[in-house]
Design a protein around this motif. Sequence first.
Motif, PDB file in Angstrom:
ATOM      1  N   LYS A 133       0.847  -1.196   0.000  1.00  0.00           N
ATOM      2  CA  LYS A 133       0.000   0.000   0.000  1.00  0.00           C
ATOM      3  C   LYS A 133       0.877   1.238   0.000  1.00  0.00           C
ATOM      4  CE  LYS A 133      -3.893  -2.120   2.494  1.00  0.00           C
ATOM      5  NZ  LYS A 133      -4.657  -2.130   3.764  1.00  0.00           N
ATOM      6  N   ASP A 134       0.316   2.342  -0.538  1.00  0.00           N
ATOM      7  CA  ASP A 134       1.027   3.621  -0.560  1.00  0.00           C
ATOM      8  C   ASP A 134       0.654   4.467   0.649  1.00  0.00           C
ATOM      9  OD1 ASP A 134       2.336   3.191  -3.006  1.00  0.00           O
ATOM     10  OD2 ASP A 134       0.590   3.857  -4.143  1.00  0.00           O
ATOM     11  N   TYR A 135       1.654   5.117   1.222  1.00  0.00           N
ATOM     12  CA  TYR A 135       1.445   6.027   2.356  1.00  0.00           C
ATOM     13  C   TYR A 135       2.237   7.307   2.108  1.00  0.00           C
ATOM     14  CZ  TYR A 135      -0.240   1.897   4.925  1.00  0.00           C
ATOM     15  OH  TYR A 135      -0.935   0.784   5.324  1.00  0.00           O
ATOM     16  N   THR A 184      -4.150   5.587  -3.808  1.00  0.00           N
ATOM     17  CA  THR A 184      -3.476   5.356  -5.087  1.00  0.00           C
ATOM     18  C   THR A 184      -3.170   3.871  -5.249  1.00  0.00           C
ATOM     19  OG1 THR A 184      -1.383   5.882  -3.975  1.00  0.00           O
ATOM     20  CG2 THR A 184      -2.381   7.636  -5.284  1.00  0.00           C
ATOM     21  N   GLN A 185      -3.141   3.441  -6.517  1.00  0.00           N
ATOM     22  CA  GLN A 185      -2.726   2.067  -6.808  1.00  0.00           C
ATOM     23  C   GLN A 185      -1.198   1.960  -6.777  1.00  0.00           C
ATOM     24  OE1 GLN A 185      -4.815  -0.595  -7.320  1.00  0.00           O
ATOM     25  NE2 GLN A 185      -6.472   0.816  -6.814  1.00  0.00           N
ATOM     26  N   ASP A 186      -0.548   2.956  -7.356  1.00  0.00           N
ATOM     27  CA  ASP A 186       0.910   2.953  -7.440  1.00  0.00           C
ATOM     28  C   ASP A 186       1.381   4.398  -7.515  1.00  0.00           C
ATOM     29  OD1 ASP A 186       3.555   2.389  -7.792  1.00  0.00           O
ATOM     30  OD2 ASP A 186       3.381   1.674  -9.851  1.00  0.00           O
ATOM     31  N   LEU A 187       1.553   5.023  -6.351  1.00  0.00           N
ATOM     32  CA  LEU A 187       1.901   6.446  -6.266  1.00  0.00           C
ATOM     33  C   LEU A 187       3.166   6.735  -7.078  1.00  0.00           C
ATOM     34  CD1 LEU A 187       1.810   8.507  -2.974  1.00  0.00           C
ATOM     35  CD2 LEU A 187       3.681   8.786  -4.565  1.00  0.00           C
ATOM     36  N   ALA A 188       3.074   7.766  -7.936  1.00  0.00           N
ATOM     37  CA  ALA A 188       4.203   8.101  -8.818  1.00  0.00           C
ATOM     38  C   ALA A 188       4.949   9.353  -8.363  1.00  0.00           C
ATOM     39  CB  ALA A 188       3.716   8.302 -10.249  1.00  0.00           C
ATOM     40  N   GLY A 189       4.276  10.275  -7.654  1.00  0.00           N
ATOM     41  CA  GLY A 189       4.953  11.500  -7.246  1.00  0.00           C
ATOM     42  C   GLY A 189       4.109  12.352  -6.330  1.00  0.00           C
ATOM     43  N   LEU A 190       4.761  13.296  -5.673  1.00  0.00           N
ATOM     44  CA  LEU A 190       4.057  14.253  -4.814  1.00  0.00           C
ATOM     45  C   LEU A 190       4.775  15.594  -4.872  1.00  0.00           C
ATOM     46  CD1 LEU A 190       6.141  14.220  -2.199  1.00  0.00           C
ATOM     47  CD2 LEU A 190       4.767  12.283  -1.486  1.00  0.00           C
ATOM     48  N   GLU A 191       4.018  16.666  -4.648  1.00  0.00           N
ATOM     49  CA  GLU A 191       4.610  18.010  -4.708  1.00  0.00           C
ATOM     50  C   GLU A 191       3.780  18.986  -3.879  1.00  0.00           C
ATOM     51  OE1 GLU A 191       5.739  21.413  -8.027  1.00  0.00           O
ATOM     52  OE2 GLU A 191       5.701  19.309  -8.636  1.00  0.00           O
ATOM     53  N   TRP A 192       4.473  19.755  -3.023  1.00  0.00           N
ATOM     54  CA  TRP A 192       3.814  20.802  -2.234  1.00  0.00           C
ATOM     55  C   TRP A 192       3.432  21.976  -3.139  1.00  0.00           C
ATOM     56  CZ3 TRP A 192       2.360  20.136   2.665  1.00  0.00           C
ATOM     57  CH2 TRP A 192       3.057  19.244   3.487  1.00  0.00           C
TER      58      TRP A 192
END
Length: 449
Positions: A157-159, A178-186
């Motif tokens: 799982k994604d956290y 998400t199924q497969d988290l690819a990225g994050l950005e503030w």
Amino acid sequence: MNFSEVFKQSNHLCKVSPDGKYLATCVQYRLVVRDLSTLQILQLYTCLDQVSHMEWSSDSLFILCAMYKRGLVQVWSLEQPDWHCKIDEGSIGLVSSRWSPDGRHILNTTEFHLRITVWSLCTKAVSYIKYPKACQKGIDFSRDGCYMALAERRDCKDYVSIFVCDDWHLLRHFETETQDLAGLEWSPNGCVLAVWDSCLEYKVLLYSLDGRLLSTYSAYEWSLGVKSVSWSPSSQFLAIGSYDEKVRILNHITWKKIVQFEHPATIDNTKAIVYKEVERRPAMVSDELSLHNITMSPTLLSTQSKYEICPLPVHIPVVKPEPDRANPKIGVSVLAFSSDSRYLATKNDNMATAIWVWDLQKMSLAAVLEHTSAVRCIMWDPRRPRLALCTGNSKLYLWSPGGCVSVQVPAEGSFHVQSLNWHWSGDSVILLGKDQLCLCYMDTDHEEE
């Protein structure tokens, strides 16, 4: 517009210090620090191996040099050249190294993303963060340097974990949808965290600082989804580029789509100006010159080019992607907002020679720049709406609302611009070739090209 002489560099490792006073470059295993105003060498450091990654600390006092093959990081001090620090990750290996926002901690990601090690330069204390996810953009710091968001993968799982950078304590930890988290950005104001899924599913999630899900956006299903994500500097817009060759702009109040920009092969929008690069060969070819024993500089013999405004409609060259290959060359991979958030520049991968500039005040296409070669790199002037780009040849291209210009780089030999970077003042651009660099100084008295 003036140009400096050419200097050596390796692996495009060339960075201006955050205070704008110094230029650091790596040449194989050497780190060279120059005064940016005079380009005189101030310090010369020798690393233990060829440098893979180089980065300034936020206060411009230290420089980090990472040697990934050897699992080593060396830190050099500008004020105290005799002081240095060496971090050896040993057999666990090293794939990424970066500064924390305070410039006194180093975050090292080990091989196979087993953990992130946080090293303190002040206390020599070591902290460990487990389960970092190996993805496109799995770590991001808020603009004010207070918080770090980290993508994690555990139990299939994604956290996301949010840490306070002062003492690295965990502020929030939550599972993402998400199924497969690819990225994050503030967002630039640090209020919202955008999280997006892999290209197999179109899903963008927006979380508050305390981990609440503010909104979910999905444009379509059962097709390749998100390819690029970018916040506007004002935090008012979130641009999402996707494999369907469209850009969707979300607003920061309702997180709903306010406009959709498409990249058609035929442009017949009467409000847009289409600039096309036209090449012109020199009148005398080198063979004729050699007959008369005349030598001329390569700059004079190189192909000259200029932009011409094309009458509409205009057909943009489209390259059909190979359907049996992974990561198809299709969709919007580049999104770049101007510093005033008024303009958005985009690149659609199957129209690699064209850059599209959108006016967000009018919510319409402002200009299209078509070139003879595929565009390698684009970057906005940090102070004014002026776009610089390169296509891997010996020219620098500039666009502003006033027009377009193609400039020949007058360097000796074959200097092909593969990447570029603005100085934060907007007064100069660093041009990077394969193993050389050159500075281009803008004429600040004339803002428009």
